[in-house]
Enzyme design. Structure first.
Site, PDB file in Angstrom:
ATOM      1  N   GLY A 158     -24.666  41.820   8.450  1.00  0.00           N
ATOM      2  CA  GLY A 158     -23.603  41.014   9.660  1.00  0.00           C
ATOM      3  C   GLY A 158     -23.905  39.991  10.158  1.00  0.00           C
ATOM      4  CG  ASN A 159     -22.657  37.338  11.430  1.00  0.00           C
ATOM      5  OD1 ASN A 159     -21.541  36.804  12.110  1.00  0.00           O
ATOM      6  ND2 ASN A 159     -22.427  36.581   9.962  1.00  0.00           N
ATOM      7  CG  HIS A 160     -24.647  39.018  16.847  1.00  0.00           C
ATOM      8  ND1 HIS A 160     -24.297  40.544  17.212  1.00  0.00           N
ATOM      9  CD2 HIS A 160     -25.604  38.974  16.470  1.00  0.00           C
ATOM     10  CE1 HIS A 160     -25.242  41.067  17.332  1.00  0.00           C
ATOM     11  NE2 HIS A 160     -26.734  39.725  16.753  1.00  0.00           N
ATOM     12  CB  SER A 161     -18.648  35.930  13.606  1.00  0.00           C
ATOM     13  OG  SER A 161     -16.877  35.225  13.848  1.00  0.00           O
TER      14      SER A 161
END
Ligand code: PMT
Length: 401
Positions: free
Chosen positions: A211-214
């Site tokens: 995933g990512n930090h958005s």
């Protein structure tokens, strides 16, 4: 697929004996895939009960602009609809529509509707033949509305003649014909937008993902800013993004890039403004393990093969219509402007909103942002650090200008 699949249809019911046929009409619309919202006038309730209609439509019937201290937003109801069908339409409501009067919920929604309007009149023959009614019908035709021909037969007065509401099956055929003739089903006269927000999660196994930090704050702020300008917004949001619960925003939660692609490509067709603010994973594990991957003493290293995800922005750029404006985002760490402009051209976008991880208070997770709006012709507008909501409003006004 049913021919009304996913279409939002408002069925307005007025005081006429023909109202007893409306549960069957609503049932047929629902069967054709429509999402039906019934609105009744007070007089209509003398002929059919709200309970029957809420049962067949699966939704509470609306009859008042306010209820239990709660205000029903007639403007958004009218704007969000793909079609407004008034059946039966009494001589009284016909006249009020022609004059633009607005003293009940149905008329308030009608005056706010920007979708096609189809009217199935129902009244006694003398009323139908009266010059006042004829002139009202002509007036409504001149507004671009469709009038379903009345039937001839036994009337409420006991007389026989013209004025019966068309049968539910005939009303459905009329609507089917209109949809086949590609009647302008999209409502909102160009005010429909698609916004993506948040991260995507790409499953490794049932408990792990890439995933990512958005957080979706930027995309949600854009959706709210557009709704504030009267747009109906389809917000396609990745995991963890809360539904903003705004009547002008339809929320579509997704998890993976493939799901986001499916939702965005489907909703893009109705949109004239598309803003892709989501941080989409470029790659996903080729295979997601069905069971949790266990650690074992023998396995010191583990490789996961990644395959490319569809590029949603590029796909929308390839399929962009002349009416659409396409906006992408870019989060860059080096050669920021050059990379953003390259992205804008490569993906056939009209604008790229560039945020940099090098700017404090900008990018992922923060409540503020600082961006540069890059146009396809290479010009740029810098927007200083401010709240994401203010940035969203400034981005929208740059795009719409
Ligand atoms: O959500 P927040 O915490 O508020 O943070 C906001 C944000 C930093 C996530 C947002 O402002 C932002 O910059 N989003 C885009 C980040 C990004 O992934 O950029 P990119 O350079 O990888 O992608 C460029 C564009 O292509 C983006 O519009 C992206 O949505 C789109 N894209 C990317 C990959 C892919 N497979 N499909 C896409 O559509």
């Amino acid at each position: 697929m049913a021919f009304l699949q996913g279409k939002k249809i408002i069925v307005g019911i007025t005081g006429s004996i023909a109202a007893y046929k409306t549960p069957q009409l609503v049932r047929l619309l629902v069967r054709a895939g429509a999402d039906v919202q019934v609105i009744m006038t007070e007089k209509a309730k003398d002929f059919v009960t709200p309970l029957s209609l809420s049962t067949v439509s699966g939704k509470p019937v609306l009859d008042n602009v306010q209820e239990g201290g709660q205000w029903h937003n007639h403007v958004l109801l009218g704007r969000a609809a793909n079609l407004m069908l008034i059946a039966p339409c009494s001589a009284n409501t016909l006249a009020r529509m022609a004059r633009g009067l607005c003293d009940n919920m149905l008329l308030a929604v009608y005056l706010s509707a920007v979708c096609p309007v189809v009217i199935a009149p129902a009244m006694d023959e003398d009323m139908w033949q009266h010059p006042a009614t004829k002139s009202n019908v002509e007036k409504l035709r001149s507004y671009g509305h469709s009038i379903i021909p009345v039937g001839i037969g036994e009337l409420a007065s006991g007389l026989t003649g013209a004025g019966r509401m068309a049968e539910p099956e005939d009303i459905i055929s009329f609507i089917r014909q209109q949809s086949a003739q590609k009647v302008h089903w999209d409502n909102t006269t160009g005010r429909r937008a698609l916004v993506s927000a948040g991260p995507t999660y790409e499953a490794i196994d049932p408990v792990r993902f890439l995933g990512n930090h958005s957080t979706g704050k930027m995309g949600t702020a854009l959706a709210l800013a557009l709704a504030g300008k009267g747009y109906i917004v389809d917000l396609v949001a990745g995991p963890g993004v809360p539904d903003p619960q705004h009547p002008g925003i339809q929320f579509f939660p997704v998890v993976s890039a493939q799901e986001m692609f499916a939702a965005c490509s489907s909703h893009s067709k109705a949109a004239t403004l598309i803003i892709m603010a989501a941080a989409v994973a470029d790659y996903r594990p080729e295979h997601a393990a069905l069971q949790k991957i266990k650690k074992s003493a023998a396995t010191k290293e583990l490789s996961i093969k990644l395959v490319q995800n569809p590029d949603i922005l590029a796909y929308l750029g390839q399929h962009k219509t002349p009416e659409q404006t396409l906006v992408g985002f870019a989060l860059e760490t080096e050669n920021e402007f050059e990379n953003a402009l390259k992205k804008c051209k490569a993906k056939n976008a009209d604008f790229i909103v560039l945020n940099s991880l090098n700017d404090k208070g900008a990018g992922f997770g923060t409540d503020t942002n600082k961006v540069t709006v890059v146009k396809a012709d290479g010009t740029k507008i810098e927007l200083p650090l401010q709240s994401k909501q203010k940035i969203a409003e400034a981005i929208i006004s740059e795009i719409l200008n």
